[in-house]
Each structure stands twice: as structure tokens, then as C-alpha cells.
Design a protein around this motif. Structure first.
Motif, PDB file in Angstrom:
ATOM      1  N   VAL A 148       0.859  -1.185   0.000  1.00  0.00           N
ATOM      2  CA  VAL A 148       0.000   0.000   0.000  1.00  0.00           C
ATOM      3  C   VAL A 148       0.893   1.232   0.000  1.00  0.00           C
ATOM      4  O   VAL A 148       1.817   1.327   0.795  1.00  0.00           O
ATOM      5  N   TYR A 149       0.618   2.149  -0.895  1.00  0.00           N
ATOM      6  CA  TYR A 149       1.476   3.336  -0.962  1.00  0.00           C
ATOM      7  C   TYR A 149       0.670   4.616  -0.892  1.00  0.00           C
ATOM      8  O   TYR A 149      -0.527   4.637  -1.130  1.00  0.00           O
ATOM      9  N   LYS A 150       1.389   5.676  -0.546  1.00  0.00           N
ATOM     10  CA  LYS A 150       0.844   7.026  -0.636  1.00  0.00           C
ATOM     11  C   LYS A 150       1.640   7.727  -1.724  1.00  0.00           C
ATOM     12  O   LYS A 150       2.865   7.571  -1.786  1.00  0.00           O
ATOM     13  N   THR A 151       0.976   8.493  -2.549  1.00  0.00           N
ATOM     14  CA  THR A 151       1.726   9.253  -3.545  1.00  0.00           C
ATOM     15  C   THR A 151       2.248  10.511  -2.870  1.00  0.00           C
ATOM     16  O   THR A 151       1.494  11.257  -2.254  1.00  0.00           O
ATOM     17  N   LYS A 152       3.553  10.703  -2.949  1.00  0.00           N
ATOM     18  CA  LYS A 152       4.176  11.871  -2.315  1.00  0.00           C
ATOM     19  C   LYS A 152       4.732  12.785  -3.400  1.00  0.00           C
ATOM     20  O   LYS A 152       5.273  12.299  -4.402  1.00  0.00           O
ATOM     21  N   VAL A 153       4.624  14.047  -3.198  1.00  0.00           N
ATOM     22  CA  VAL A 153       5.187  15.005  -4.147  1.00  0.00           C
ATOM     23  C   VAL A 153       6.163  15.880  -3.364  1.00  0.00           C
ATOM     24  O   VAL A 153       5.820  16.389  -2.300  1.00  0.00           O
ATOM     25  N   ARG A 154       7.373  15.976  -3.887  1.00  0.00           N
ATOM     26  CA  ARG A 154       8.349  16.858  -3.244  1.00  0.00           C
ATOM     27  C   ARG A 154       8.764  17.937  -4.235  1.00  0.00           C
ATOM     28  O   ARG A 154       8.886  17.660  -5.429  1.00  0.00           O
ATOM     29  N   GLU A 155       8.991  19.112  -3.730  1.00  0.00           N
ATOM     30  CA  GLU A 155       9.442  20.190  -4.612  1.00  0.00           C
ATOM     31  C   GLU A 155      10.742  20.802  -4.093  1.00  0.00           C
ATOM     32  O   GLU A 155      10.905  20.952  -2.885  1.00  0.00           O
ATOM     33  N   GLY A 156      11.637  21.111  -5.027  1.00  0.00           N
ATOM     34  CA  GLY A 156      12.868  21.795  -4.667  1.00  0.00           C
ATOM     35  C   GLY A 156      13.153  22.861  -5.713  1.00  0.00           C
ATOM     36  O   GLY A 156      12.302  23.142  -6.566  1.00  0.00           O
ATOM     37  N   LEU A 157      14.338  23.438  -5.634  1.00  0.00           N
ATOM     38  CA  LEU A 157      14.700  24.496  -6.600  1.00  0.00           C
ATOM     39  C   LEU A 157      16.032  24.160  -7.254  1.00  0.00           C
ATOM     40  O   LEU A 157      16.903  23.539  -6.624  1.00  0.00           O
ATOM     41  N   VAL A 158      16.171  24.591  -8.507  1.00  0.00           N
ATOM     42  CA  VAL A 158      17.471  24.452  -9.158  1.00  0.00           C
ATOM     43  C   VAL A 158      18.381  25.504  -8.541  1.00  0.00           C
ATOM     44  O   VAL A 158      18.009  26.662  -8.412  1.00  0.00           O
ATOM     45  N   GLU A 159      19.577  25.058  -8.096  1.00  0.00           N
ATOM     46  CA  GLU A 159      20.513  26.047  -7.552  1.00  0.00           C
ATOM     47  C   GLU A 159      21.434  26.569  -8.648  1.00  0.00           C
ATOM     48  O   GLU A 159      21.648  27.750  -8.798  1.00  0.00           O
ATOM     49  N   ARG A 160      21.909  25.608  -9.452  1.00  0.00           N
ATOM     50  CA  ARG A 160      22.789  26.021 -10.554  1.00  0.00           C
ATOM     51  C   ARG A 160      22.980  24.855 -11.502  1.00  0.00           C
ATOM     52  O   ARG A 160      22.661  23.702 -11.180  1.00  0.00           O
ATOM     53  N   CYS A 161      23.473  25.170 -12.675  1.00  0.00           N
ATOM     54  CA  CYS A 161      23.838  24.118 -13.614  1.00  0.00           C
ATOM     55  C   CYS A 161      25.304  23.794 -13.382  1.00  0.00           C
ATOM     56  O   CYS A 161      26.144  24.697 -13.300  1.00  0.00           O
ATOM     57  N   ASN A 162      25.596  22.514 -13.295  1.00  0.00           N
ATOM     58  CA  ASN A 162      26.978  22.089 -13.124  1.00  0.00           C
ATOM     59  C   ASN A 162      27.660  22.076 -14.482  1.00  0.00           C
ATOM     60  O   ASN A 162      28.778  22.528 -14.640  1.00  0.00           O
ATOM     61  N   ASP A 163      26.934  21.541 -15.454  1.00  0.00           N
ATOM     62  CA  ASP A 163      27.343  21.585 -16.858  1.00  0.00           C
ATOM     63  C   ASP A 163      26.075  21.448 -17.670  1.00  0.00           C
ATOM     64  O   ASP A 163      24.976  21.476 -17.104  1.00  0.00           O
ATOM     65  N   GLU A 164      26.175  21.266 -18.974  1.00  0.00           N
ATOM     66  CA  GLU A 164      24.964  21.209 -19.810  1.00  0.00           C
ATOM     67  C   GLU A 164      24.060  20.013 -19.473  1.00  0.00           C
ATOM     68  O   GLU A 164      22.921  19.963 -19.862  1.00  0.00           O
ATOM     69  N   TYR A 165      24.630  19.010 -18.782  1.00  0.00           N
ATOM     70  CA  TYR A 165      23.862  17.785 -18.517  1.00  0.00           C
ATOM     71  C   TYR A 165      23.602  17.538 -17.025  1.00  0.00           C
ATOM     72  O   TYR A 165      23.066  16.506 -16.651  1.00  0.00           O
ATOM     73  N   THR A 166      24.009  18.443 -16.203  1.00  0.00           N
ATOM     74  CA  THR A 166      23.811  18.212 -14.755  1.00  0.00           C
ATOM     75  C   THR A 166      23.397  19.507 -14.069  1.00  0.00           C
ATOM     76  O   THR A 166      23.976  20.565 -14.331  1.00  0.00           O
ATOM     77  N   VAL A 167      22.383  19.376 -13.201  1.00  0.00           N
ATOM     78  CA  VAL A 167      22.054  20.532 -12.367  1.00  0.00           C
ATOM     79  C   VAL A 167      22.175  20.123 -10.894  1.00  0.00           C
ATOM     80  O   VAL A 167      22.048  18.955 -10.551  1.00  0.00           O
ATOM     81  N   ILE A 168      22.403  21.110 -10.060  1.00  0.00           N
ATOM     82  CA  ILE A 168      22.434  20.885  -8.616  1.00  0.00           C
ATOM     83  C   ILE A 168      21.136  21.481  -8.068  1.00  0.00           C
ATOM     84  O   ILE A 168      20.769  22.612  -8.391  1.00  0.00           O
ATOM     85  N   GLY A 169      20.424  20.667  -7.284  1.00  0.00           N
ATOM     86  CA  GLY A 169      19.150  21.139  -6.730  1.00  0.00           C
ATOM     87  C   GLY A 169      19.238  21.306  -5.228  1.00  0.00           C
ATOM     88  O   GLY A 169      20.055  20.667  -4.565  1.00  0.00           O
ATOM     89  N   LYS A 170      18.377  22.177  -4.694  1.00  0.00           N
ATOM     90  CA  LYS A 170      18.334  22.359  -3.234  1.00  0.00           C
ATOM     91  C   LYS A 170      16.889  22.287  -2.760  1.00  0.00           C
ATOM     92  O   LYS A 170      15.952  22.334  -3.574  1.00  0.00           O
ATOM     93  N   ASN A 171      16.721  22.182  -1.487  1.00  0.00           N
ATOM     94  CA  ASN A 171      15.396  22.175  -0.821  1.00  0.00           C
ATOM     95  C   ASN A 171      14.502  20.973  -1.185  1.00  0.00           C
ATOM     96  O   ASN A 171      13.352  20.937  -0.821  1.00  0.00           O
ATOM     97  N   LEU A 172      15.039  20.033  -1.927  1.00  0.00           N
ATOM     98  CA  LEU A 172      14.237  18.852  -2.280  1.00  0.00           C
ATOM     99  C   LEU A 172      14.260  17.859  -1.115  1.00  0.00           C
ATOM    100  O   LEU A 172      13.267  17.205  -0.827  1.00  0.00           O
TER     101      LEU A 172
END
Ligand SMILES: Nc1nc2c(ncn2[C@@H]2O[C@H](COP(=O)(O)OP(=O)(O)OP(=O)(O)O)[C@@H](O)[C@H]2O)c(=O)[nH]1
Length: 553
Positions: free
Chosen positions: A437-461
């Protein structure tokens, strides 16, 4: 078999006249039959409290279907009306083929009338409404008032499965307690309506023998007799039966139906079963069965439907009185649902499905949650406070019996069937079974910066203490449209590294810059007039399955 037995439940509000009606019906018809046919005066062996019977000639429409039965016995199960006895009413309602709902014609629908109607809807497909006490209406106003009440009743029944059912007006005991010396009114019409509505109930001899005992006494030199109704299966002389509440087995010495010895009985039959002697005080009421057919369970999985008349919340983790078959104990419930109907196969619960946890049991066609509406099927895990003995697939009713009966509210909250019982005491109050049995959870964070064209660093998630590794591989969506995959944590402060396989958009890259942290931070500052880019993570959090705590939706 020369007689077939049809069980009629007599239900209604306290004092509506159920006992008076049962008595009047038994007396009137037995005497009448006696005049015509001495054989049809045969009475059931039990004239115990609440059980009476009368026989009639088999109605015309059943003659062909039951050529071997010249007579038909009605067993009236007179259920108590008082609110405190609702458990007994639920028990009685499970052995009936048709329900007579007795309504005081002057008072109309009352709280327990409504509760009986709910019980009828759950347990029975056929009903006749009897408006009793018509003698209390002056003769000149009687017809008009009865008609008015009939219309009112039909309107109430409109939303139930009993829409358009027959309604008869009677005076079971004209003049009340002392009686006014006059005959009952309307009974022959009622009996004729009852005969028209009698059908050949489906009776099967297969399956385990389960018998509901309503009376128990001993006969010196012979043994102990248990009278009652066969709920399922069949039993014959010399078979062994179990009395689960006494934890003993006994051999069947003799069986009687309609006061005559028979070799065997089957589903629907009312009978007396004589077994080797035991003290009848130990079994006043209860179930007996084929050995092993009534397991003791500590919890179970139940299919559930909300009872629409119940006005209170039906929340997970709440405690209800749970009637399972013929036993009522307190239990804690947790609800969950399924959006495609693949949950029950051959009556067995499918453990190999992902179910959605529900904080509240939803009524049909009502409510919306994260999956966009009420599930097609809803279930509950029930943890009983003490073990119960009940058959597989038995009726389950959840109610709040401690509700003030003067509050005029329906106390029955939900009903269903026991799909799986848990015979293991470890489930009692401690470990929930391994249902996914599961609960659907939604989490939100923010993009802090792009590390390169293929990677971002997120915060608050995530929080600093979250084990981000549990989320590795899960997909996220950026509010700027890119899809990403969580690679893992970044640093010690709960930040997260997200890979964007298709690459970030030029806008995102420009906004959050690439390369070093400093550059990114600067880029963010300079773009303060822009909305920050959000990171959205949706996942299933499993409640009861320790091996699968989390999974992507
Ligand atoms: N005037 C009048 N009084 C009736 C009639 N039928 C029953 N009564 C009276 O109504 C009261 C209740 O009757 P019962 O038959 O005991 O009612 P009940 O529904 O079986 O009651 P519970 O089993 O306690 O729920 C008694 O005082 C009866 O005499 C009727 O047709 N007319």
C-alpha cells in the motif's frame, strides 16, 4: 423433503410491533391451515425467543419448481428492535431470505427503521414493508393516511434496491397491549403478498457445514440438542462437527426437521442437531461447523463500501465495532484502494498489486484524490482487538455503536466481505500484513545552478538527514520542462545532483550558468527578475511493505 423452509426476518424500530406481528401471523395461519390440512400445522422445532413459524400450502408459482414439496414453512426471525441489540439484528439478518420491515404507521420511518433498511440492503434482496397499527387511525381517515404513508415510504425506498417493493397495511394487535378484542387487520392480504414474493432460495450442499445455533438444551439420556439455521454446506448423522467456542468436536447422533427425524440437512434448513452430551450453558448462541471451517483470525483484509447514510468520517486508523459473521469486536481499520479492478481473483485478495492508501473511505462516485477520483474498489486492513471466529468471505459491518442512540444517526459506517483472515497472532495490534500500500508523495525543490549542460544541482528537495541514495534513479521534472534523473546527494547539506540526459535548455543554462558554484550563484543573482526553476519529484511511499519503502510512480 415434504416441506421447504423460507426464512423471513422481521425487522424494525423498537415497539413498531414486530413480535405482535410474528405472533399474529403464526397463530392466524397455523389455525387456518389446521382447518384445511392437519399436516400443515407442523411447526418448526424451535419456538424459541424470536423464532416462530407457520406453514402454508405451496404457492401456485412454486409448485412446478418444487413438486416434491406440498407445503411451505415460513420461519419468522423476530429481530429485536432496540438499538443496543443491533449485533443480534445483524446476526439474524444473515440467515433470512426475505425481510419484513415493520413501520409504525403513525410514526413513519424512525432511526432504527433506517438502520434496519441499511442492514436489509446489505444482507437481503427481497423486502415487504408492513405499516402496522392502522387501528390507531380513525376509520374515516385510515385509507387516505395509509396511502400518504405508502407514498412517503416509496419515496424513501427510491434510492435503495427495494424501490417499488410491496407495502401492506395491518394492525397486528388492535388496541395495543391489552387488545380491544378485535381481530388483527390486513393479515390475510399480507400473507398473500408474502406467498407471491416467496421464491425458491438457492440452497447448496457443497462447501463447509456452518450452522448458526440459536438455542441449546439437553435431553436426558440422549444428548444435547442445538437448534438453529444451516448457513452453508450440509451435515449428516455420524458426521463430526466442531464447536469452536468450546474447542471440542462432537459426533452427530440425530437430526430433526419439522419435528421429524432426518438423515441430513443442508443450507437454509432449520433443524435441531443432537450430539453427545455437553452442558448447554456453554453454548447459548454461536456457530458450529465442519472441523476447521471456522478459523480464528486476528485481523484481515476486507472489501469495503461506505454506507451513504453514515454521516461521520470514516478515517484510517480509527476504531470501529466490527461485526464479522456473527461476532462483534472492536477493531482498527486502515483503508486502501485500487484504480483498476484486478484485485480479487476467485474471491482471493491479490497481494501482488500496488494499492493506494486512503486517509478516508470514500463513497462511491464521490471525492477526488491524487489519482483523480474514488478508486473502483476499496479495501481495509482490520486489526481486531481480540481474535474472532468467522467463516472465510463472511459479511463484515463496521459501526460506531457507542454513538448516542438518541442522536438519531445511522451508526453503520461501512460493510464488506472478509477476503483474507490472518490466523497469526503476530498481526494483532502490532505488525500490519505485507500488503503493498502506498501514498503518492510530491516533493518540490529548486534548481541552484547548472553544473554543466547535462547536470544541475538542486536544493530544498531533501532534508540534510535524508538518505538521498534511496531516491537515486528516480525521475524528476523541472518547471522549465526538462526531465531529469536523481544521481545522488551533493555535499552534506541535502543538495542533490540531477542528470538531464537530453541536456538543459539554453535558457536554463543561461539563467543558472554552467561551471563553478560561484559563477552559478552569480548568474542566479543577475537573473533575479526571473522565476526560479522548480524541481518536482513524485514517488510512491510504501506504508506496509518494508522491502519497498519507495518507488517511482
Ligand atoms: N394499537 C396497536 N398497538 C399495537 C399493534 N401492534 C403492536 N402494538 C403494541 O405496540 C407495542 C409494541 O409491540 P411489540 O410487538 O412488542 O413491538 P416490537 O417491535 O416487537 O418491540 P421490540 O421487540 O421491543 O422492538 C405493544 O404495546 C403492542 O401491544 C397494533 O396493531 N395496534
Amino acid at each position: 423433503m415434504a416441506t421447504f423452509n423460507f426464512n423471513v426476518g422481521v425487522l424494525g424500530h423498537v415497539d413498531s410491533g414486530k413480535t405482535s406481528l410474528s405472533k399474529a401471523l403464526s397463530t392466524v395461519e397455523s389455525t387456518a391451515s389446521f382447518d384445511k390440512n392437519p399436516q400443515s400445522r407442523e411447526r418448526g422445532i424451535t419456538l424459541d425467543l424470536g423464532f416462530s413459524s407457520f406453514s402454508v400450502d405451496i404457492p401456485e408459482h412454486l409448485r412446478e419448481a418444487a413438486p416434491q414439496c406440498p407445503s411451505l414453512q415460513y420461519t419468522l426471525v423476530d429481530c429485536p428492535g432496540h438499538a443496543s441489540l443491533i449485533r443480534t439484528i445483524i446476526g439474524g439478518a444473515q440467515i433470512i431470505d426475505l425481510m419484513i420491515l415493520v413501520v409504525d404507521v403513525v410514526k413513519g420511518m424512525q432511526t432504527q427503521t433506517a438502520e434496519c433498511l441499511v442492514i436489509g440492503e446489505i444482507t437481503c434482496d427481497h423486502m415487504i414493508v408492513v405499516l402496522n397499527k392502522v387501528d390507531l387511525i380513525p376509520p374515516e381517515k385510515r385509507e387516505a393516511q395509509v396511502e400518504k404513508m405508502k407514498k412517503k415510504m416509496q419515496k424513501t425506498l427510491e434510492s435503495t434496491k427495494f424501490r417499488g417493493c410491496p407495502i401492506c397495511a395491518v394492525a397486528a394487535k388492535p388496541g395495543g397491549p391489552e387488545g380491544d378484542g378485535s381481530e388483527s387487520l390486513g393479515l390475510s392480504e399480507l400473507i398473500s403478498v408474502l406467498k407471491d414474493n416467496t421464491y425458491l432460495p438457492k440452497r447448496e450442499s457443497s462447501g463447509p457445514f456452518i450452522f448458526s445455533v440459536d438455542h441449546c438444551f439437553s435431553i436426558r439420556g440422549q444428548g444435547t440438542v442445538m437448534t438453529g439455521t444451516t448457513l452453508s454446506g450440509s451435515v449428516a448423522i455420524n458426521d463430526t462437527i466442531e464447536i469452536p467456542s468450546m474447542k471440542v468436536t462432537k459426533k452427530v447422533k440425530s437430526i430433526q426437521m419439522f419435528k421429524k427425524p432426518v438423515d441430513s440437512i443442508m443450507q437454509g434448513d432449520r433443524a435441531g442437531i443432537c450430539v453427545t452430551q455437553f452442558d448447554p450453558k456453554h453454548l447459548e448462541r454461536g456457530l458450529i461447523c465442519t472441523p476447521g471451517a471456522l478459523p480464528t483470525v486476528y485481523g484481515g483484509i476486507v472489501s469495503v463500501d461506505k454506507i451513504s447514510y453514515y454521516k461521520g468520517p470514516v478515517n484510517s486508523k480509527a476504531k470501529f465495532h466490527i461485526t464479522s459473521g456473527h461476532e462483534t469486536v472492536m477493531g482498527r481499520v486502515s483503508f486502501f484502494g485500487l484504480y483498476q479492478d484486478s484485485s480479487v481473483e476467485n474471491g482471493r485478495f491479490n497481494f501482488d498489486c500496488d494499492y493506494v492508501y486512503q486517509d478516508e473511505l470514500l463513497g462511491r462516485g464521490r471525492g477526488a484524490d491524487e489519482e483523480g477520483g474514488a478508486p473502483v474498489k476499496q479495501f481495509a486492513v482490520i486489526e481486531y482487538e481480540r481474535p474472532v471466529t468467522c467463516p472465510q468471505h463472511c459479511l463484515v459491518i463496521g459501526s460506531k455503536l457507542d454513538t448516542d442512540i438518541h442522536a438519531h444517526m445511522c451508526r453503520l459506517a461501512f460493510h464488506g466481505r472478509l477476503l483474507e483472515g490472518f490466523p497469526d497472532p503476530q498481526y494483532q495490534g502490532t505488525v500490519l500484513p505485507r500488503v503493498r500500500v502506498y501514498k503518492t508523495k510530491v516533493r518540490e525543490g529548486l534548481v541552484e545552478r547548472c553544473n554543466d549542460e547535462y547536470t544541475v544541482i538542486g536544493k530544498n528537495l531533501f532534508k540534510k538527514e535524508t538518505n538521498i541514495q534511496n531516491f537515486a534513479g528516480m525521475k524528476v521534472t523541472l518547471s522549465s520542462g526538462e526531465q531529469g534523473v536523481i544521481e545522488g546527494g551533493f555535499g552534506q547539506s541535502g543538495k542533490v545532483k540531477i542528470r538531464i540526459p537530453e541536456g538543459v535548455t539554453p535558457e536554463t543554462y543561461q539563467k543558472y550558468g554552467g561551471g563553478s558554484k560561484k559563477k552559478g550563484a552569480k548568474a542566479q543573482e543577475t537573473s533575479s527578475e526571473h522565476q526560479p526553476i522548480k524541481i518536482c519529484l513524485t514517488f510512491k511511499r510504501y506504508m506496509y511493505d518494508p522491502d519497498r519503502k519507495m518507488k517511482q510512480t
